[in-house]
Design a protein around this motif. Structure first.
Motif, PDB file in Angstrom:
ATOM      1  N   MET A   1       0.829  -1.177   0.000  1.00  0.00           N
ATOM      2  CA  MET A   1       0.000   0.000   0.000  1.00  0.00           C
ATOM      3  C   MET A   1       0.877   1.245   0.000  1.00  0.00           C
ATOM      4  N   ASP A   2       0.532   2.216  -0.825  1.00  0.00           N
ATOM      5  CA  ASP A   2       1.222   3.494  -0.844  1.00  0.00           C
ATOM      6  C   ASP A   2       0.526   4.415   0.152  1.00  0.00           C
ATOM      7  N   ALA A   3       1.195   4.742   1.238  1.00  0.00           N
ATOM      8  CA  ALA A   3       0.581   5.593   2.250  1.00  0.00           C
ATOM      9  C   ALA A   3       0.420   7.017   1.735  1.00  0.00           C
ATOM     10  N   LEU A   4       1.435   7.568   1.122  1.00  0.00           N
ATOM     11  CA  LEU A   4       1.400   8.924   0.607  1.00  0.00           C
ATOM     12  C   LEU A   4       2.548   9.070  -0.377  1.00  0.00           C
ATOM     13  N   HIS A   5       2.267   9.637  -1.521  1.00  0.00           N
ATOM     14  CA  HIS A   5       3.320   9.842  -2.502  1.00  0.00           C
ATOM     15  C   HIS A   5       3.020  11.092  -3.317  1.00  0.00           C
ATOM     16  N   PRO A   6       4.050  11.747  -3.842  1.00  0.00           N
ATOM     17  CA  PRO A   6       3.803  12.939  -4.656  1.00  0.00           C
ATOM     18  C   PRO A   6       3.339  12.569  -6.064  1.00  0.00           C
ATOM     19  N   ARG A   7       2.351  13.297  -6.541  1.00  0.00           N
ATOM     20  CA  ARG A   7       1.941  13.210  -7.936  1.00  0.00           C
ATOM     21  C   ARG A   7       2.111  14.607  -8.500  1.00  0.00           C
ATOM     22  N   LEU A   8       3.065  14.773  -9.390  1.00  0.00           N
ATOM     23  CA  LEU A   8       3.343  16.073  -9.977  1.00  0.00           C
ATOM     24  C   LEU A   8       2.449  16.295 -11.183  1.00  0.00           C
ATOM     25  N   LEU A   9       1.755  17.410 -11.190  1.00  0.00           N
ATOM     26  CA  LEU A   9       0.904  17.792 -12.315  1.00  0.00           C
ATOM     27  C   LEU A   9       1.759  18.668 -13.226  1.00  0.00           C
ATOM     28  N   VAL A  10       2.036  18.180 -14.430  1.00  0.00           N
ATOM     29  CA  VAL A  10       3.030  18.817 -15.291  1.00  0.00           C
ATOM     30  C   VAL A  10       2.432  19.328 -16.598  1.00  0.00           C
ATOM     31  N   ARG A  11       2.965  20.455 -17.071  1.00  0.00           N
ATOM     32  CA  ARG A  11       2.528  21.032 -18.349  1.00  0.00           C
ATOM     33  C   ARG A  11       3.151  20.299 -19.520  1.00  0.00           C
ATOM     34  N   ASP A  12       4.459  20.051 -19.441  1.00  0.00           N
ATOM     35  CA  ASP A  12       5.180  19.375 -20.522  1.00  0.00           C
ATOM     36  C   ASP A  12       5.490  17.957 -20.066  1.00  0.00           C
ATOM     37  N   PHE A  13       4.540  17.068 -20.287  1.00  0.00           N
ATOM     38  CA  PHE A  13       4.656  15.707 -19.778  1.00  0.00           C
ATOM     39  C   PHE A  13       5.919  15.024 -20.294  1.00  0.00           C
ATOM     40  N   ALA A  14       6.197  15.140 -21.584  1.00  0.00           N
ATOM     41  CA  ALA A  14       7.342  14.439 -22.178  1.00  0.00           C
ATOM     42  C   ALA A  14       8.654  14.873 -21.531  1.00  0.00           C
ATOM     43  N   ALA A  15       8.848  16.168 -21.321  1.00  0.00           N
ATOM     44  CA  ALA A  15      10.093  16.663 -20.711  1.00  0.00           C
ATOM     45  C   ALA A  15      10.221  16.172 -19.274  1.00  0.00           C
ATOM     46  N   ALA A  16       9.137  16.245 -18.509  1.00  0.00           N
ATOM     47  CA  ALA A  16       9.169  15.777 -17.124  1.00  0.00           C
ATOM     48  C   ALA A  16       9.420  14.266 -17.076  1.00  0.00           C
ATOM     49  N   PHE A  17       8.756  13.526 -17.955  1.00  0.00           N
ATOM     50  CA  PHE A  17       8.940  12.075 -18.003  1.00  0.00           C
ATOM     51  C   PHE A  17      10.401  11.735 -18.291  1.00  0.00           C
ATOM     52  N   ARG A  18      10.988  12.343 -19.308  1.00  0.00           N
ATOM     53  CA  ARG A  18      12.385  12.037 -19.657  1.00  0.00           C
ATOM     54  C   ARG A  18      13.327  12.323 -18.490  1.00  0.00           C
ATOM     55  N   PHE A  19      13.107  13.433 -17.796  1.00  0.00           N
ATOM     56  CA  PHE A  19      13.954  13.781 -16.655  1.00  0.00           C
ATOM     57  C   PHE A  19      13.852  12.721 -15.558  1.00  0.00           C
ATOM     58  N   TYR A  20      12.656  12.450 -15.073  1.00  0.00           N
ATOM     59  CA  TYR A  20      12.495  11.511 -13.960  1.00  0.00           C
ATOM     60  C   TYR A  20      12.857  10.085 -14.356  1.00  0.00           C
ATOM     61  N   ASP A  21      12.563   9.692 -15.579  1.00  0.00           N
ATOM     62  CA  ASP A  21      12.918   8.348 -16.027  1.00  0.00           C
ATOM     63  C   ASP A  21      14.434   8.172 -16.080  1.00  0.00           C
ATOM     64  N   ALA A  22      15.150   9.270 -16.366  1.00  0.00           N
ATOM     65  CA  ALA A  22      16.612   9.203 -16.435  1.00  0.00           C
ATOM     66  C   ALA A  22      17.265   9.239 -15.060  1.00  0.00           C
ATOM     67  N   VAL A  23      16.727  10.007 -14.109  1.00  0.00           N
ATOM     68  CA  VAL A  23      17.444  10.193 -12.845  1.00  0.00           C
ATOM     69  C   VAL A  23      16.966   9.312 -11.689  1.00  0.00           C
ATOM     70  N   LEU A  24      15.683   8.945 -11.647  1.00  0.00           N
ATOM     71  CA  LEU A  24      15.185   8.213 -10.480  1.00  0.00           C
ATOM     72  C   LEU A  24      15.832   6.844 -10.259  1.00  0.00           C
ATOM     73  N   PRO A  25      16.115   6.058 -11.311  1.00  0.00           N
ATOM     74  CA  PRO A  25      16.743   4.761 -11.040  1.00  0.00           C
ATOM     75  C   PRO A  25      18.085   4.895 -10.313  1.00  0.00           C
ATOM     76  N   GLU A  26      18.936   5.787 -10.774  1.00  0.00           N
ATOM     77  CA  GLU A  26      20.254   5.942 -10.150  1.00  0.00           C
ATOM     78  C   GLU A  26      20.174   6.717  -8.842  1.00  0.00           C
ATOM     79  N   LEU A  27      19.328   7.716  -8.798  1.00  0.00           N
ATOM     80  CA  LEU A  27      19.257   8.594  -7.640  1.00  0.00           C
ATOM     81  C   LEU A  27      18.674   7.905  -6.414  1.00  0.00           C
ATOM     82  N   ILE A  28      17.550   7.186  -6.569  1.00  0.00           N
ATOM     83  CA  ILE A  28      16.889   6.572  -5.407  1.00  0.00           C
ATOM     84  C   ILE A  28      16.558   5.091  -5.600  1.00  0.00           C
TER      85      ILE A  28
END
Length: 135
Positions: free
Chosen positions: A1-28
């Motif tokens: 169960m996810d108790a609480l998590h951020p959901r970012l509402l983004v204007r440029d979905f593709a740019a936000a997706f590319r950023f998080y998809d690139a950094v989240l695996p290595e970062l966390i």
């Protein structure tokens, strides 16, 4: 169960997706569990827990009945930020910059926050404030 998590509402979905998809695996150590660059939704988990979700801002505005309002907020101080504990603040900062983050405050020792605290602050492609920290 996810108790609480951020959901970012983004204007440029593709740019936000590319950023998080690139950094989240290595970062966390997060892995993408749903979605792709075309949106309107994507999510990344760490283990079985939700870590970060993206949702197209216009799609959410249609759901909650605010599509007629401006997508541009007035200038103001940040109301929220994403904070992540990382092994190496300097490496995490470089990783985020390499994938489109904008620098705010470079890696800095913060002994007044804790004897071994080190932080860096950046903005993701949408302008969301991010703090990387180690202690």
């Amino acid at each position: 169960m996810d108790a609480l998590h951020p959901r970012l509402l983004v204007r440029d979905f593709a740019a936000a997706f590319r950023f998080y998809d690139a950094v989240l695996p290595e970062l966390i150590g997060a892995s993408r569990t749903r979605g792709d660059v075309q949106g309107p939704y994507a999510s990344w988990d760490v283990g079985a827990q939700g870590a970060v979700m993206l949702f197209d801002r216009a799609a959410m505005a249609a759901v909650v009945g605010t599509a007629d309002l401006s997508a541009e907020p007035p200038a103001a101080q940040d109301a929220a930020m994403l904070v992540s504990r990382v092994e190496d603040v300097d490496a995490g900062y470089r990783l985020c910059l390499a994938h489109g983050a904008r620098p705010v405050v470079p890696p800095t020792d913060r002994p007044d926050w804790g004897p071994t605290m080190r932080t860096a602050h950046l903005r993701d492609p949408e302008g969301t404030l991010i703090e990387l920290q180690s202690y």
